[in-house]
Design a protein around this motif. Structure first.
Motif, PDB file in Angstrom:
ATOM      1  N   HIS A 173       1.038  -1.057   0.132  1.00 35.86           N
ATOM      2  CA  HIS A 173      -0.047   0.025  -0.008  1.00 35.86           C
ATOM      3  C   HIS A 173       1.072   1.188  -0.157  1.00 35.86           C
ATOM      4  CE1 HIS A 173      -3.595  -2.482   0.958  1.00 35.86           C
ATOM      5  NE2 HIS A 173      -2.694  -3.222   1.633  1.00 35.86           N
ATOM      6  N   GLN A 186      -7.768   7.600  -4.004  1.00 37.78           N
ATOM      7  CA  GLN A 186      -7.671   6.202  -4.155  1.00 37.78           C
ATOM      8  C   GLN A 186      -6.907   5.306  -3.321  1.00 37.78           C
ATOM      9  OE1 GLN A 186      -6.249   5.917  -8.083  1.00 37.78           O
ATOM     10  NE2 GLN A 186      -7.614   7.548  -9.169  1.00 37.78           N
ATOM     11  N   GLN A 187      -5.682   5.974  -2.800  1.00 39.61           N
ATOM     12  CA  GLN A 187      -4.974   5.259  -1.811  1.00 39.61           C
ATOM     13  C   GLN A 187      -5.774   4.967  -0.452  1.00 39.61           C
ATOM     14  OE1 GLN A 187      -1.626   8.012  -1.741  1.00 39.61           O
ATOM     15  NE2 GLN A 187      -0.547   6.879  -3.556  1.00 39.61           N
ATOM     16  N   THR A 189      -9.213   4.876  -0.325  1.00 41.97           N
ATOM     17  CA  THR A 189     -10.251   4.003  -0.485  1.00 41.97           C
ATOM     18  C   THR A 189      -9.734   2.600  -0.685  1.00 41.97           C
ATOM     19  OG1 THR A 189     -11.428   5.713  -1.471  1.00 41.97           O
ATOM     20  CG2 THR A 189     -12.202   3.681  -1.835  1.00 41.97           C
ATOM     21  N   LYS A 190      -8.519   2.474  -1.279  1.00 46.42           N
ATOM     22  CA  LYS A 190      -8.210   1.025  -1.279  1.00 46.42           C
ATOM     23  C   LYS A 190      -7.866   0.196  -0.185  1.00 46.42           C
ATOM     24  CE  LYS A 190      -4.978  -1.682  -4.130  1.00 46.42           C
ATOM     25  NZ  LYS A 190      -4.459  -2.533  -3.140  1.00 46.42           N
ATOM     26  N   LEU A 193     -11.161  -0.715   1.242  1.00 43.20           N
ATOM     27  CA  LEU A 193     -11.757  -1.647   0.243  1.00 43.20           C
ATOM     28  C   LEU A 193     -11.066  -3.089   0.338  1.00 43.20           C
ATOM     29  CD1 LEU A 193     -13.917  -2.066  -1.517  1.00 43.20           C
ATOM     30  CD2 LEU A 193     -12.572  -1.756  -3.482  1.00 43.20           C
ATOM     31  N   ASP A 194      -9.897  -3.097   0.675  1.00 41.39           N
ATOM     32  CA  ASP A 194      -9.023  -4.279   0.703  1.00 41.39           C
ATOM     33  C   ASP A 194      -9.423  -5.053   2.071  1.00 41.39           C
ATOM     34  OD1 ASP A 194      -7.534  -4.238  -1.519  1.00 41.39           O
ATOM     35  OD2 ASP A 194      -5.913  -3.066  -0.652  1.00 41.39           O
ATOM     36  N   GLN A 197     -12.912  -6.849   1.057  1.00 36.24           N
ATOM     37  CA  GLN A 197     -12.515  -7.671   0.050  1.00 36.24           C
ATOM     38  C   GLN A 197     -11.775  -9.184   0.789  1.00 36.24           C
ATOM     39  OE1 GLN A 197     -13.472  -7.746  -3.078  1.00 36.24           O
ATOM     40  NE2 GLN A 197     -12.934  -6.202  -4.198  1.00 36.24           N
ATOM     41  N   SER A 271     -16.121  -9.073  -8.762  1.00 37.91           N
ATOM     42  CA  SER A 271     -15.884  -8.243  -7.383  1.00 37.91           C
ATOM     43  C   SER A 271     -17.387  -8.178  -6.882  1.00 37.91           C
ATOM     44  CB  SER A 271     -15.038  -7.101  -7.687  1.00 37.91           C
ATOM     45  OG  SER A 271     -15.164  -6.384  -6.307  1.00 37.91           O
ATOM     46  N   ASN A 276     -15.275   1.300  -9.194  1.00 39.78           N
ATOM     47  CA  ASN A 276     -14.597   2.344  -8.488  1.00 39.78           C
ATOM     48  C   ASN A 276     -15.438   3.236  -7.434  1.00 39.78           C
ATOM     49  OD1 ASN A 276     -12.643   2.818 -10.536  1.00 39.78           O
ATOM     50  ND2 ASN A 276     -14.148   3.039 -12.077  1.00 39.78           N
TER      51      ASN A 276
END
Length: 582
Positions: A173, A186-187, A189-190, A193-194, A197, A271, A276
């Motif tokens: 990350h 984005q960073q 949010t990722k 979100l990870d 997931q 997914s 997005n």
């Protein structure tokens, strides 16, 4: 190798997972990262030994961010993001004898990729080595594995295809210091979100079923994908032939080729969440706007809030994949009162969940040596190359509990204590008075003492703790302490005198040149001839300011600490035996 055997090996690789089904088994972790011929890093390879937390210090434009980029880069293997630009090659030129090369060492604990890829370390751990080499810009690198049977690099790599191999290593990350607002959003949010997931991948409709629902869906997609490819092969051939007939009329001897191979990473095709997702922030019951529309301070604060959540979740997601946080200059946009809290968040993250952290920083506040999981690496640029020096590793420092307590207290009293990691000659002094006196001399002669760092230990015993750290990376430093007296005023043994033996032992069998000077019996008595009862640092400033002779003695003492060939002033002694102090 016969075809049948090849197929069998491939099947084994695809089924291998480094993440054990046994939750008591440790997750894989990174042990080291080596880089050469990448950006400003030259042909002399640099190697970073990785810990739970690695702090990269050094001047601007020394290559720290390139080190963070290196791990992220190899984890993008299989995508265009893994391809280098010509500017990533040394001197922006492709030299076949000096190609960009990154080597990664991973420690695995269970379900290893095959005995030929496993090197046993001195600690008995299983080590897997991989190497990536870029031969030209805008093309995928060549990946190799270290084969212990041949003792050489092998094209037959551990874990097979890039997407499979990447899933076996800790997930990166990356958070850049000056990313665009969109990329910062984005960073963040990722990161969130990870987590979702990972949780999705553990859901089971029936706890007795062997695989999770997610795994069953992926298996179904793979089977469906195989059937589609098989049934569509005839149609693809027909499309190629028919379209090529029309093409040949205008461009003789030309034809088309339709690459409709199945997606190798089936998980990309499925997914449960939108591709997005958006993260917004606003006042409760008020207007919410996208994160990229917020100020830089708000975005950075949200990043720390997210990391704080990750560190506090403890074992809520204990079976999830390990992660690596690559963070550029965490101090940016933080209020001074928030910097320590941010540091604590970083140090809590590896303790509670499966995270490793590598940061670059210009702030000594982000270093906490009272923890057992931190490695400090200084990155510097020489005339021809980038050089990395490991300044501190906990297993070699061998700090005891008293040392850790001392360093923790120093962190609280002086958040800039660890400036000595950032360069310069270190001088350890015992108390506030000598620190103040030397600081005044430094301010009066800034050019003469620009590379001198005075460490205020705030106690004779703490000198020993600080010196254990300095001995890790400094071949010469200086100590100024009070000699004290053998007996106290009530004629009892003085514990401060006994510490002189411990200070003397610092030089024993180390090969390190420590310039040790003692003030008889303390700094005030040696320099001023009397000891002030109140406001000692302020009294020292006034005496130095008003008396040129005292200023000369203080400067002489500082010079003798910097240069062992220079003689200290009267009542200050460079000693080697306890009897010298009596």
């Amino acid at each position: 190798m016969p075809p049948a055997k090849k197929a069998k090996q491939k099947e084994t690789i695809e089924e291998t997972s480094l993440e054990s089904s046994d939750p008591t088994i440790n997750k894989p972790r990174l042990r080291s990262l080596s880089i050469k011929n990448f950006r400003s890093i030259g042909n002399d390879e640099i190697k970073i030994d990785l810990d739970d937390i690695v702090v990269l210090v050094g001047p601007n434009n020394a290559g720290k961010s390139s080190i963070l980029r290196a791990y992220e880069l190899v984890m993008k293997h299989g995508s265009k993001e893994c391809q280098l630009a010509i500017s990533d090659f040394p001197s922006s030129q492709v030299n076949q004898s000096e190609l960009p090369e990154i080597t990664l060492e991973t420690i695995v604990y269970d379900n290893s990729p095959g005995d030929q890829w496993i090197t046993l370390t001195q600690e008995g751990e299983q080590l897997v080595k991989e190497r990536w080499i870029w031969s030209s810009p805008n093309k995928d690198p060549k990946r190799e594995g270290w084969n212990i049977n041949t003792q050489d690099w092998d094209d037959k790599v551990p874990w097979g295809a890039p997407n499979i191999a990447n899933s076996r290593r800790p997930q990166p990350h990356r958070v850049d210091a000056f990313s665009s607002p969109e990329l910062q959003a984005q960073q963040i949010t990722k990161l969130l979100l990870d987590l979702l997931q990972e949780k999705v991948k553990t859901i089971k409709s029936d706890q007795n079923q062997e695989k999770s629902d997610y795994e069953n869906i992926i298996d179904t997609l793979k089977n469906f994908q195989s059937k589609v490819v098989e049934s569509a092969s005839t149609d693809i051939k027909e499309i190629e032939d028919e379209v090529s007939k029309y093409l040949d009329r205008i461009f003789p001897n030309h034809r088309i080729k339709l690459d409709a191979k199945p997606e190798s990473d089936v998980e990309k095709t499925f997914s449960p969440f939108k591709s997005n997702p958006e993260l917004s922030m606003g006042v409760t019951n008020g207007y919410y706007s996208k994160i990229e529309n917020q100020g830089s301070g708000a975005r950075r604060t949200l990043l720390w809030s997210t990391l704080k959540y990750l560190s506090d979740r403890n074992d809520k997601y204990e079976n999830t994949r390990p992660h690596v946080l690559l963070l550029d200059e965490p101090e940016i946009c933080l209020h001074p009162s928030a910097i320590r809290e941010a540091r604590d968040v970083l140090y809590e993250l590896p303790q509670l969940v499966n995270w490793q952290i590598m940061i670059t920083t210009h702030s000594p506040v982000f270093i906490d040596l009272s923890k057992d999981n931190t490695t400090i690496v200084r990155v510097e640029r020489s005339e021809k190359n980038i050089e990395c020096t490991t300044l501190y590793r906990p297993e070699t420092a061998k700090l005891d509990e008293d040392d850790k307590k001392n360093l923790k207290l120093l962190n609280v009293c002086d958040p800039y204590l660890h400036e000595f990691f950032f360069g310069g000659k270190a001088i350890v002094v015992e108390g506030d008075t000598e620190y103040t006196a030397f600081s005044m001399i430094k301010n009066k002669y800034p050019r003469e003492y620009s590379n001198i760092h005075i460490i205020r230990a705030r106690g004779k015993g703490v000198i020993l703790s600080v010196s254990k750290v300095l001995k890790q990376f400094s071949k010469n430093f200086a100590i100024l302490h009070d000699s004290d007296t053998e007996l106290t005023q009530d004629n009892k043994k003085n514990p401060s005198w006994g510490l002189n033996n411990s200070i003397q032992d610092l030089r024993t069998n180390t090969g390190i040149d420590i310039n040790i000077i003692a003030c008889k019996t303390n700094f005030e008595m040696a320099i001023f001839g009397e000891e002030a009862k109140y406001e000692k640092p302020y009294n020292a400033l006034k005496r130095i300011e008003s008396d040129p002779k005292i200023e000369k003695n203080v400067k002489q003492l500082l010079d003798s600490l910097i240069d062992i060939s220079k003689k200290p002033p009267a009542n200050c002694i460079r000693w080697s035996q306890i009897n010298d102090l009596k």
